[in-house]
Scaffold this motif. Structure first.
Motif, mmCIF file in Angstrom:
data_model
loop_
_atom_site.group_PDB
_atom_site.id
_atom_site.type_symbol
_atom_site.label_atom_id
_atom_site.label_comp_id
_atom_site.label_asym_id
_atom_site.label_seq_id
_atom_site.Cartn_x
_atom_site.Cartn_y
_atom_site.Cartn_z
ATOM 1 N N MET A 100 0.845 -1.190 0.000
ATOM 2 C CA MET A 100 0.000 0.000 0.000
ATOM 3 C C MET A 100 0.880 1.240 0.000
ATOM 4 S SD MET A 100 -3.145 0.981 -0.027
ATOM 5 C CE MET A 100 -3.830 -0.639 0.330
ATOM 6 N N ARG A 101 0.555 2.183 -0.882
ATOM 7 C CA ARG A 101 1.333 3.416 -0.988
ATOM 8 C C ARG A 101 0.709 4.586 -0.231
ATOM 9 N NH1 ARG A 101 1.967 3.182 -7.577
ATOM 10 N NH2 ARG A 101 3.500 1.482 -7.702
ATOM 11 N N GLY A 102 -0.611 4.583 -0.087
ATOM 12 C CA GLY A 102 -1.300 5.754 0.429
ATOM 13 C C GLY A 102 -1.911 6.533 -0.723
ATOM 14 N N GLN A 103 -2.217 7.794 -0.490
ATOM 15 C CA GLN A 103 -2.882 8.616 -1.494
ATOM 16 C C GLN A 103 -1.934 9.692 -2.018
ATOM 17 O OE1 GLN A 103 -6.396 10.153 0.446
ATOM 18 N NE2 GLN A 103 -7.199 8.112 0.890
ATOM 19 N N ALA A 104 -2.154 10.090 -3.267
ATOM 20 C CA ALA A 104 -1.334 11.146 -3.852
ATOM 21 C C ALA A 104 -1.378 12.403 -2.990
ATOM 22 C CB ALA A 104 -1.829 11.447 -5.273
ATOM 23 N N ALA A 105 -2.545 12.694 -2.426
ATOM 24 C CA ALA A 105 -2.696 13.911 -1.620
ATOM 25 C C ALA A 105 -1.811 13.891 -0.378
ATOM 26 C CB ALA A 105 -4.161 14.086 -1.216
ATOM 27 N N ASP A 106 -1.487 12.703 0.130
ATOM 28 C CA ASP A 106 -0.604 12.620 1.307
ATOM 29 C C ASP A 106 0.740 13.269 1.010
ATOM 30 O OD1 ASP A 106 -2.599 11.059 2.493
ATOM 31 O OD2 ASP A 106 -1.630 9.173 1.928
ATOM 32 N N TYR A 107 1.321 12.885 -0.111
ATOM 33 C CA TYR A 107 2.664 13.343 -0.446
ATOM 34 C C TYR A 107 2.654 14.795 -0.940
ATOM 35 C CZ TYR A 107 3.244 8.390 0.117
ATOM 36 O OH TYR A 107 3.229 7.121 0.648
ATOM 37 N N ASP A 108 1.592 15.178 -1.632
ATOM 38 C CA ASP A 108 1.473 16.578 -2.031
ATOM 39 C C ASP A 108 1.376 17.475 -0.803
ATOM 40 O OD1 ASP A 108 1.611 15.894 -4.701
ATOM 41 O OD2 ASP A 108 -0.567 15.855 -4.974
ATOM 42 N N ALA A 109 0.750 16.970 0.258
ATOM 43 C CA ALA A 109 0.685 17.741 1.498
ATOM 44 C C ALA A 109 2.055 17.867 2.144
ATOM 45 C CB ALA A 109 -0.295 17.089 2.471
ATOM 46 N N TRP A 110 2.873 16.812 2.091
ATOM 47 C CA TRP A 110 4.246 16.911 2.608
ATOM 48 C C TRP A 110 4.994 18.023 1.871
ATOM 49 C CZ3 TRP A 110 6.642 11.298 2.984
ATOM 50 C CH2 TRP A 110 5.849 10.516 3.841
ATOM 51 N N ALA A 111 4.897 18.016 0.547
ATOM 52 C CA ALA A 111 5.600 19.022 -0.247
ATOM 53 C C ALA A 111 5.081 20.416 0.053
ATOM 54 C CB ALA A 111 5.456 18.698 -1.733
ATOM 55 N N ALA A 112 3.762 20.540 0.236
ATOM 56 C CA ALA A 112 3.170 21.849 0.508
ATOM 57 C C ALA A 112 3.636 22.421 1.839
ATOM 58 C CB ALA A 112 1.642 21.741 0.477
ATOM 59 N N GLN A 113 4.102 21.573 2.732
ATOM 60 C CA GLN A 113 4.605 22.025 4.023
ATOM 61 C C GLN A 113 6.063 22.474 3.948
ATOM 62 O OE1 GLN A 113 3.750 19.039 7.061
ATOM 63 N NE2 GLN A 113 1.742 18.659 6.164
ATOM 64 N N GLY A 114 6.601 22.545 2.726
ATOM 65 C CA GLY A 114 7.959 23.034 2.552
ATOM 66 C C GLY A 114 8.989 21.963 2.298
ATOM 67 N N ASN A 115 8.537 20.727 2.072
ATOM 68 C CA ASN A 115 9.455 19.618 1.822
ATOM 69 C C ASN A 115 9.539 19.364 0.320
ATOM 70 O OD1 ASN A 115 9.988 18.863 4.678
ATOM 71 N ND2 ASN A 115 7.775 18.482 4.676
ATOM 72 N N ALA A 116 10.373 20.144 -0.324
ATOM 73 C CA ALA A 116 10.493 20.073 -1.781
ATOM 74 C C ALA A 116 10.961 18.690 -2.217
ATOM 75 C CB ALA A 116 11.482 21.130 -2.267
ATOM 76 N N GLY A 117 10.363 18.197 -3.303
ATOM 77 C CA GLY A 117 10.757 16.908 -3.857
ATOM 78 C C GLY A 117 10.010 15.722 -3.289
ATOM 79 N N TRP A 118 8.999 15.966 -2.455
ATOM 80 C CA TRP A 118 8.273 14.867 -1.828
ATOM 81 C C TRP A 118 6.824 14.777 -2.291
ATOM 82 C CZ3 TRP A 118 10.434 11.077 1.132
ATOM 83 C CH2 TRP A 118 11.748 11.286 1.588
#
Length: 549
Positions: A100-118
Motif C-alpha cells: 500500500m502506498r497511500g494517497q497522492a494527496a498525502d505526499y502533495d501535502a508533505w511538499a506543501a509544508q515546505g518539503n520540496a521533492g516529496w
C-alpha cells in the motif's frame, strides 16, 4: 576491554525495510564500505515466512520487541501491546504483507509544508523503482524491482459477500489501491512470492550479501552516537559482550524506526533539553521535536458472528482443519496458511465533507479477542476500521540512558474530539454495510462492540473500549523546517552534520494507508540523495546494480 574501533564509509543502524534497501543501494558501488547493524537476530524463524505465521510472531520475543504503550486515558486506561520487528527485515518480517502506498494527496501535502521533492509526482517513480509487480511494468507499477507484489492465493465467501455489501452501500469495487486514489473496496495486493512472505531482507539484503564491501551484524545494541564538534562521527554499541565503536567516514543513517530512531537520538544528547537534563544526559544539540508528533492508526475491530459459512475460526480450531491447511500449503503454497492477516480492504469517506477517503477497512475471515490469543470458537469475521488521518498526537521518549530499558510510548489515542467523532461515524458505516442484502444469508450478529450501543456518547465509549493499534507508528523525527521538526527535506538532522534519519519517523503526517511500502520509498529517495552528492558513485551504482534474483 573495549574492542578496536572499526571504520566504514556508511554506518546504517537498523535492518528493517529502510535499512535493508539502503544497504543494497549504497553497497552496489564497490568504492564504498557499508556497515548494517541490527539489534535483533536472523530472520530464520519458520513462522516468519509462512504468511499466517504473523499470529505466532507478534508477541513472540524471538521476533518482536514486545513493547507496551503507557496506559491510555482515551482507551479506558488500557495499555496496548506495541509490536516491532526484532529480526532482519524488521517489521516487514512480522507485518500484514499489504502492499500500500497511500494517497497522492498525502505526499502533495508533505511538499506543501515546505518539503520540496516529496510530492506525488516525485515519489511515484521511487515506488515503481523498487517494485516487482505481478503485472509487470505499467504507468502505475514497476516490474523490474525487488519488492515483490502478488495477488492473494485464497478467498473466502464471507469476504466476497462483504465486498458486494459495500457496493450496495455505494462503495465501488476496485482492483488496485495504489494509483493515487484508493477509494473503493477490493482485495489487497501482498508482498509475497508464490505464497511465501517476501520481507525486505529477502528482497534487498540477501542479493547484496555477496558484496565484499557490505558487512551485516546482528545482535548489536546501539547505545548512542558519538558527536564531535557538531558532527556525528561514530556509533557506540554493544556486540557479543564487547563495547564497540563503529566510525563513519561519510554518514550515519538511522533506520531504527519511529520508536527506535528518536530513542537513539535522545540517548546521544540530541532532543528535548528538559528530558535529557532530567535523565542526566549531556545535551549535545537541543532539538525539541525528537520523539514528538507520534501518529498511529487506531483500529476499531468490529466482530460479527455468522452462520451458513466457514471462517478460519472453525478451520483452525479443528484437527482435521489444521491438517488440511498444512497439506494444501505443502502442495501448492495456497489455502489459509497463505493468507495475509487481512485479505479484503476498503477505503471510504466517513462523511461527504471529507476531501478523500479517510477510513480504511481490513476485513478478516476470523475473530479473536486480541493478537496472541486463540481464535474464537464460533464462526465470525472482523471488520477492522481505522481513521487514516487522526488528529491526536503522542510521543515516544527514552525511560533512561540505558538502551535495554523499554521506551515510554504514549500515542495519546482519541485525545482529539475529531477522532472520537470519526470513530462513531466509522461504527455506524460498518453497521450499514453489514446490514446490506449481500450479507443477510449469513445472519451477521454483532459481537463487538454490541448492537445496543447507538448514541454518539455510547459509540465514543465503544471506540475507547475496543480501539487498538494497527501497528503504524510514524512521525517522531518529523521532516520540515519548523521549530518542532527534526530533519530537513534531505533527511539530514537539523544542526548535526553527517547524520540522517531514514524511516517512517520522518513522515510529517501519516499516510492514508499501511506504512511499510512508504518507508521503502523514503529509503529509495534517501539513497538517491546520498548518491547525488557523489556523482561518480551514482554513475557506478547505476551500472553495477545487481539484477533481481
Amino acid at each position: 576491554m573495549p574492542s578496536a574501533p572499526r571504520t566504514f564509509d556508511y554506518v546504517i543502524v537498523g535492518a528493517g525495510p529502510a535499512g535493508c534497501l539502503l544497504a543494497n543501494r549504497l553497497s552496489a558501488n564497490p568504492d564504498v564500505s557499508v556497515l548494517l547493524l541490527e539489534a535483533g537476530g536472523q530472520d530464520n524463524y519458520p513462522w516468519i515466512h509462512i504468511p499466517v505465521g504473523y499470529l505466532f510472531c507478534i508477541g513472540n520475543p524471538r521476533t518482536d520487541w514486545c513493547f507496551k504503550t503507557e496506559a491510555q486515558p482515551g482507551l479506558k486506561g488500557r495499555s496496548l501491546s506495541y509490536p516491532r520487528g526484532k529480526v532482519l527485515g524488521g517489521c516487514s518480517s512480522i507485518n500484514g504483507m499489504i502492499y500500500m502506498r497511500g494517497q497522492a494527496a498525502d505526499y502533495d501535502a508533505w511538499a506543501a509544508q515546505g518539503n520540496a521533492g516529496w510530492g506525488w509526482k516525485d515519489v511515484l517513480p521511487l515506488f515503481r523503482l523498487s517494485e516487482n509487480h505481478y503485472g509487470g511494468d505499467s504507468e502505475a507499477h514497476g516490474g523490474k524491482g525487488e519488492w515483490r507484489v502478488e495477488l492473494q492465493r485464497y478467498r473466502w465467501p464471507i469476504l466476497d459477500a462483504f465486498r458486494s455489501a459495500a457496493a450496495q452501500c455505494g462503495v465501488d469495487s476496485i482492483d488496485d489501491f495504489n494509483t493515487g486514489d484508493n477509494q473503493g473496496c477490493g482485495y489487497f495486493q501482498v508482498n509475497q512470492r508464490a505464497g511465501v512472505r517476501w520481507n525486505s531482507a529477502k528482497a534487498f539484503l540477501r542479493p547484496a550479501l555477496k558484496r565484499r564491501n557490505l558487512t551485516v551484524l546482528t545482535g548489536v545494541q546501539v547505545d548512542k552516537l558519538v558527536v564531535d564538534n557538531g558532527r556525528a562521527s561514530a556509533v557506540s554499541a554493544r556486540h557479543e559482550g564487547n563495547q564497540v565503536l563503529y566510525t563513519a567516514r561519510r554518514e550515519i543513517l538511522l533506520c531504527a524506526g519511529a520508536i527506535g530512531s528518536p530513542g537513539i537520538l535522545q540517548r546521544s544528547g540530541i532532543g528535548p533539553r528538559p528530558l535529557l537534563e532530567r535523565l542526566g544526559i549531556t545535551v549535545e544539540h537541543e532539538l525539541p521535536g525528537v520523539g514528538g508528533n507520534l501518529q498511529d492508526h487506531l483500529q476499531l475491530r468490529l466482530i460479527y458472528k455468522v452462520n451458513n459459512t466457514r471462517t478460519l475460526n472453525q478451520v483452525a480450531n479443528s484437527l482435521w482443519g489444521k491438517m488440511g491447511m498444512g497439506l494444501r500449503y505443502l502442495y501448492d503454497r495456497s489455502g489459509p496458511l497463505a493468507m495475509a492477516p487481512s485479505q479484503l480492504g476498503a477505503f471510504v469517506k466517513s462523511d461527504p465533507q471529507q476531501a478523500s477517503a479517510n477510513l480504511e477497512y481490513h476485513v478478516q475471515p476470523l475473530s479473536l479477542e486480541r493478537f496472541g490469543e486463540p481464535l474464537h470458537g464460533f464462526p465470525a469475521f472482523t471488520a477492522s476500521v481505522c481513521n487514516l488521518r487522526p488528529k491526536s498526537r503522542g510521543r515516544v521518549d527514552i525511560r533512561s540512558a540505558k538502551p535495554d530499558d523499554a521506551p515510554i510510548i504514549d500515542p495519546n489515542y482519541l485525545s482529539d474530539p475529531e477522532d472520537l467523532r470519526v470513530a462513531a461515524q466509522a461504527i455506524r458505516l460498518t453497521r450499514r454495510i453489514v446490514q446490506a442484502p449481500a450479507l443477510r444469508v449469513f445472519g451477521p450478529e454483532e459481537y463487538l462492540p454490541g448492537p445496543t450501543l447507538e448514541s454518539e456518547e455510547q459509540l465514543h465509549e465503544a471506540a475507547s473500549a475496543i480501539g487498538t493499534t494497527i501497528f503504524h507508528p510514524v512521525g517522531t523525527c518529523r521532516m520540515g523546517n519548523g521549530p518542532q521538526d527534526v530533519v530537513d527535506a534531505t533527511l539530514r538532522v537539523h544542526g548535526i552534520d553527517g547524520l540522517r534519519v531514514v524511516d517512517a519517523s520522518i513522515m510529517p503526517e501519516i499516510v492514508s494507508g499501511n506504512t511499510c511500502t512508504p518507508t521503502l520509498m523514503i529509503a529509495e529517495k534517501a539513497a538517491q540523495m546520498i548518491l547525488q552528492g557523489t556523482p561518480r558513485l551514482a554513475e557506478k551504482n547505476r551500472q553495477q546494480a545487481l539484477p533481481v534474483t
